[in-house]
Scaffold this motif. Structure first.
Motif, PDB file in Angstrom:
ATOM      1  N   TRP A 170       0.897   6.584   3.313  1.00  0.00           N
ATOM      2  CA  TRP A 170       0.270   5.423   3.946  1.00  0.00           C
ATOM      3  C   TRP A 170      -1.191   5.716   4.303  1.00  0.00           C
ATOM      4  O   TRP A 170      -2.073   4.894   4.045  1.00  0.00           O
ATOM      5  CB  TRP A 170       1.061   5.040   5.197  1.00  0.00           C
ATOM      6  CG  TRP A 170       0.381   4.030   6.067  1.00  0.00           C
ATOM      7  CD1 TRP A 170       0.334   2.680   5.878  1.00  0.00           C
ATOM      8  CD2 TRP A 170      -0.356   4.285   7.265  1.00  0.00           C
ATOM      9  NE1 TRP A 170      -0.389   2.081   6.886  1.00  0.00           N
ATOM     10  CE2 TRP A 170      -0.821   3.042   7.748  1.00  0.00           C
ATOM     11  CE3 TRP A 170      -0.662   5.449   7.979  1.00  0.00           C
ATOM     12  CZ2 TRP A 170      -1.580   2.939   8.922  1.00  0.00           C
ATOM     13  CZ3 TRP A 170      -1.414   5.336   9.145  1.00  0.00           C
ATOM     14  CH2 TRP A 170      -1.868   4.093   9.589  1.00  0.00           C
ATOM     15  N   VAL A 171      -1.446   6.891   4.886  1.00  0.00           N
ATOM     16  CA  VAL A 171      -2.832   7.273   5.196  1.00  0.00           C
ATOM     17  C   VAL A 171      -3.660   7.283   3.915  1.00  0.00           C
ATOM     18  O   VAL A 171      -4.789   6.771   3.880  1.00  0.00           O
ATOM     19  CB  VAL A 171      -2.894   8.650   5.887  1.00  0.00           C
ATOM     20  CG1 VAL A 171      -4.352   9.097   6.068  1.00  0.00           C
ATOM     21  CG2 VAL A 171      -2.196   8.630   7.234  1.00  0.00           C
ATOM     22  N   SER A 172      -3.104   7.838   2.847  1.00  0.00           N
ATOM     23  CA  SER A 172      -3.813   7.898   1.563  1.00  0.00           C
ATOM     24  C   SER A 172      -4.188   6.500   1.084  1.00  0.00           C
ATOM     25  O   SER A 172      -5.304   6.273   0.613  1.00  0.00           O
ATOM     26  CB  SER A 172      -2.944   8.584   0.506  1.00  0.00           C
ATOM     27  OG  SER A 172      -2.661   9.917   0.862  1.00  0.00           O
ATOM     28  N   GLY A 173      -3.240   5.562   1.190  1.00  0.00           N
ATOM     29  CA  GLY A 173      -3.514   4.195   0.751  1.00  0.00           C
ATOM     30  C   GLY A 173      -4.611   3.543   1.568  1.00  0.00           C
ATOM     31  O   GLY A 173      -5.529   2.918   1.016  1.00  0.00           O
ATOM     32  N   ALA A 174      -4.527   3.679   2.896  1.00  0.00           N
ATOM     33  CA  ALA A 174      -5.538   3.077   3.773  1.00  0.00           C
ATOM     34  C   ALA A 174      -6.908   3.711   3.546  1.00  0.00           C
ATOM     35  O   ALA A 174      -7.937   3.031   3.602  1.00  0.00           O
ATOM     36  CB  ALA A 174      -5.119   3.230   5.229  1.00  0.00           C
ATOM     37  N   VAL A 175      -6.917   5.012   3.271  1.00  0.00           N
ATOM     38  CA  VAL A 175      -8.175   5.722   3.007  1.00  0.00           C
ATOM     39  C   VAL A 175      -8.773   5.278   1.678  1.00  0.00           C
ATOM     40  O   VAL A 175      -9.983   5.057   1.575  1.00  0.00           O
ATOM     41  CB  VAL A 175      -7.937   7.251   3.035  1.00  0.00           C
ATOM     42  CG1 VAL A 175      -9.069   8.000   2.354  1.00  0.00           C
ATOM     43  CG2 VAL A 175      -7.796   7.732   4.484  1.00  0.00           C
ATOM     44  N   CYS A 176      -7.956   5.131   0.658  1.00  0.00           N
ATOM     45  CA  CYS A 176      -8.472   4.731  -0.655  1.00  0.00           C
ATOM     46  C   CYS A 176      -9.111   3.345  -0.601  1.00  0.00           C
ATOM     47  O   CYS A 176     -10.265   3.178  -1.018  1.00  0.00           O
ATOM     48  CB  CYS A 176      -7.347   4.740  -1.692  1.00  0.00           C
ATOM     49  SG  CYS A 176      -6.901   6.375  -2.315  1.00  0.00           S
ATOM     50  N   VAL A 177      -8.386   2.362  -0.104  1.00  0.00           N
ATOM     51  CA  VAL A 177      -8.930   0.995  -0.104  1.00  0.00           C
ATOM     52  C   VAL A 177      -9.878   0.763   1.062  1.00  0.00           C
ATOM     53  O   VAL A 177     -10.537  -0.264   1.143  1.00  0.00           O
ATOM     54  CB  VAL A 177      -7.810  -0.064  -0.108  1.00  0.00           C
ATOM     55  CG1 VAL A 177      -6.930   0.098  -1.339  1.00  0.00           C
ATOM     56  CG2 VAL A 177      -6.973  -0.031   1.164  1.00  0.00           C
ATOM     57  N   GLN A 178      -9.968   1.727   1.966  1.00  0.00           N
ATOM     58  CA  GLN A 178     -10.923   1.764   3.075  1.00  0.00           C
ATOM     59  C   GLN A 178     -10.754   0.575   4.028  1.00  0.00           C
ATOM     60  O   GLN A 178     -11.653  -0.244   4.215  1.00  0.00           O
ATOM     61  CB  GLN A 178     -12.366   1.832   2.552  1.00  0.00           C
ATOM     62  CG  GLN A 178     -13.383   2.165   3.626  1.00  0.00           C
ATOM     63  CD  GLN A 178     -14.777   2.460   3.101  1.00  0.00           C
ATOM     64  OE1 GLN A 178     -15.266   3.564   3.240  1.00  0.00           O
ATOM     65  NE2 GLN A 178     -15.442   1.485   2.504  1.00  0.00           N
ATOM     66  N   ASN A 179      -9.560   0.509   4.636  1.00  0.00           N
ATOM     67  CA  ASN A 179      -9.331  -0.486   5.676  1.00  0.00           C
ATOM     68  C   ASN A 179      -9.726   0.124   7.012  1.00  0.00           C
ATOM     69  O   ASN A 179      -9.002   0.925   7.584  1.00  0.00           O
ATOM     70  CB  ASN A 179      -7.864  -0.919   5.710  1.00  0.00           C
ATOM     71  CG  ASN A 179      -7.627  -2.051   6.700  1.00  0.00           C
ATOM     72  OD1 ASN A 179      -8.461  -2.353   7.537  1.00  0.00           O
ATOM     73  ND2 ASN A 179      -6.475  -2.675   6.589  1.00  0.00           N
ATOM     74  N   TYR A 180     -10.875  -0.292   7.539  1.00  0.00           N
ATOM     75  CA  TYR A 180     -11.407   0.274   8.778  1.00  0.00           C
ATOM     76  C   TYR A 180     -10.438   0.089   9.944  1.00  0.00           C
ATOM     77  O   TYR A 180     -10.306   0.963  10.799  1.00  0.00           O
ATOM     78  CB  TYR A 180     -12.759  -0.380   9.095  1.00  0.00           C
ATOM     79  CG  TYR A 180     -13.372   0.067  10.397  1.00  0.00           C
ATOM     80  CD1 TYR A 180     -13.948   1.334  10.517  1.00  0.00           C
ATOM     81  CD2 TYR A 180     -13.364  -0.765  11.514  1.00  0.00           C
ATOM     82  CE1 TYR A 180     -14.504   1.750  11.713  1.00  0.00           C
ATOM     83  CE2 TYR A 180     -13.923  -0.353  12.711  1.00  0.00           C
ATOM     84  CZ  TYR A 180     -14.494   0.906  12.811  1.00  0.00           C
ATOM     85  OH  TYR A 180     -15.044   1.324  13.993  1.00  0.00           O
ATOM     86  N   ASP A 181      -9.746  -1.066   9.987  1.00  0.00           N
ATOM     87  CA  ASP A 181      -8.822  -1.358  11.087  1.00  0.00           C
ATOM     88  C   ASP A 181      -7.424  -0.791  10.864  1.00  0.00           C
ATOM     89  O   ASP A 181      -6.595  -0.807  11.771  1.00  0.00           O
ATOM     90  CB  ASP A 181      -8.690  -2.876  11.275  1.00  0.00           C
ATOM     91  CG  ASP A 181      -9.962  -3.502  11.808  1.00  0.00           C
ATOM     92  OD1 ASP A 181     -10.682  -2.809  12.546  1.00  0.00           O
ATOM     93  OD2 ASP A 181     -10.232  -4.664  11.486  1.00  0.00           O
ATOM     94  N   GLY A 182      -7.161  -0.306   9.671  1.00  0.00           N
ATOM     95  CA  GLY A 182      -5.787  -0.017   9.288  1.00  0.00           C
ATOM     96  C   GLY A 182      -5.125   1.145   9.984  1.00  0.00           C
ATOM     97  O   GLY A 182      -3.906   1.284   9.924  1.00  0.00           O
TER      98      GLY A 182
END
Length: 356
Positions: free
Chosen positions: A210-222
């Protein structure tokens, strides 16, 4: 593209419009093709409620479930000229092995008035678990930025309760106690005890995906918001799923451009900070993220996905009265996403070299 028509008594529509922040559901009918469903409906979201094009929460009444779902969300995607970032993100998480709501674009009208293109998104609830044949278990939504796994708020103020920022979607009151214990553990245990105890309450491999996904697409709030916790009834471990990912692919939630290096390699929240203190978890994250950067978050993989989605939307863009997107704007937006993927991928690979 499916056409959804909502029929609602004007008095109930006025009730919604008189207080856009009221979450109370009102009765209506949803027509999909020849099928009619009794529903209840309310506005949803935060920033979007002040916009001309609003998002909706729909709860089926009769029948109680439609295609396995009791509740769906219709997202306006108002600040996204491509209407695509949320779907691209949720689909990306699905591809990399993270439980993620499914979605599809639909054309919506209300009482005969065209409302444009909406993104229908599954509600992450017990019915989704049932539909996916996943073990039953409590689901807790991270409903604001206090859901940062910390004892402190974003403003560094001491929280009044450990469960601040969270709302129980499905489960029992004692499930909130489990959440409080989880957050207390993250913040209070010594490094020695944390390293030993955390695998007993958190599915670390899925969390790191999950961290990898949020980091890749760069969701600042995620990392401190826009997620749900699910406690798997078979493993007893917490898992995590994404939600509301329109601020991604090189844009923020208002649609403004973000530099490709805006979000760091590790994201940011207290749980991740504690995990990445330990070499074995850093190594595990390195392996997961490296694999994703080689096989999923690449221009070769994502370009045809984006092209296909954009082509499916093009014929209907002119039907949305709230946006001025045309084929030329979509092509320009495509280039923004392609450029972001290329630069973000290279940046993350470079950062991983010195991470372990």
């Amino acid at each position: 593209m499916l056409k959804y028509e909502i029929l609602i008594n004007p008095k109930w529509l006025r009730k919604l419009d008189n207080d856009i922040w009221n979450d109370e559901l009102v009765p209506a009918v949803l027509k999909i093709g020849e099928n009619r469903y009794n529903i209840k409906i309310a506005y949803r979201g935060n920033v979007i409620r002040d916009k001309k094009k609003k998002s909706y929460r729909i709860v089926f009444q009769k029948p109680y479930k439609v295609n396995g779902a009791h509740e769906i969300h219709l997202n306006a995607e108002f600040s996204d000229v491509s209407l695509s970032r949320n779907k691209l993100s949720l689909d990306f998480f699905d591809r990399i092995g993270v439980i993620s709501p499914h979605s599809q674009h639909v054309l919506l009208s209300i009482n005969g008035y065209n409302k444009g293109i909406y993104l229908e998104i599954e509600s992450f609830d017990q019915y989704l678990l049932e539909k996916r044949k996943l073990p039953d278990g409590p689901i807790i939504y991270a409903t604001n930025n206090r859901a940062n796994f910390s004892l402190l708020t974003k403003k560094k103020e001491i929280k009044k309760r450990l469960d601040q920022g969270y709302t129980l979607k499905y489960g029992n009151p004692e499930d909130i106690d489990d959440l409080k214990n989880f957050i207390a553990m993250i913040n209070a245990l010594s490094n020695h005890d944390f390293e030993k105890e955390i695998p007993q309450v958190l599915d670390i491999e899925k969390y790191l995906r999950w961290v990898s996904g949020a980091v890749c697409v760069q969701n600042y709030d995620g990392f401190i918001h826009n997620y749900a916790l699910y406690k798997n009834g078979e493993t007893g471990l917490f898992e995590i799923t994404p939600w509301d990912y329109d601020g991604t692919w090189g844009r923020n939630l208002h649609g403004r451009k973000l530099d490709y290096d805006y979000v760091p390699l590790t994201g940011y929240n207290t749980l991740s900070a504690r995990l990445f203190h330990f070499p074995q978890f850093r190594s595990q994250y390195n392996e997961i993220l490296s694999n994703i950067l080689e096989k999923e978050f690449t221009l070769d993989v994502q370009k045809p996905i984006i092209n296909e989605l954009f082509e499916s939307l093009k014929p209907n863009m002119s039907l949305d009265p709230f946006i001025s997107t045309n084929a030329e704007i979509l092509e320009q937006e495509k280039k923004v996403y392609f450029n972001f993927i290329k630069k973000r991928n290279a940046y993350l690979k470079e950062q991983l070299i010195s991470f372990v």
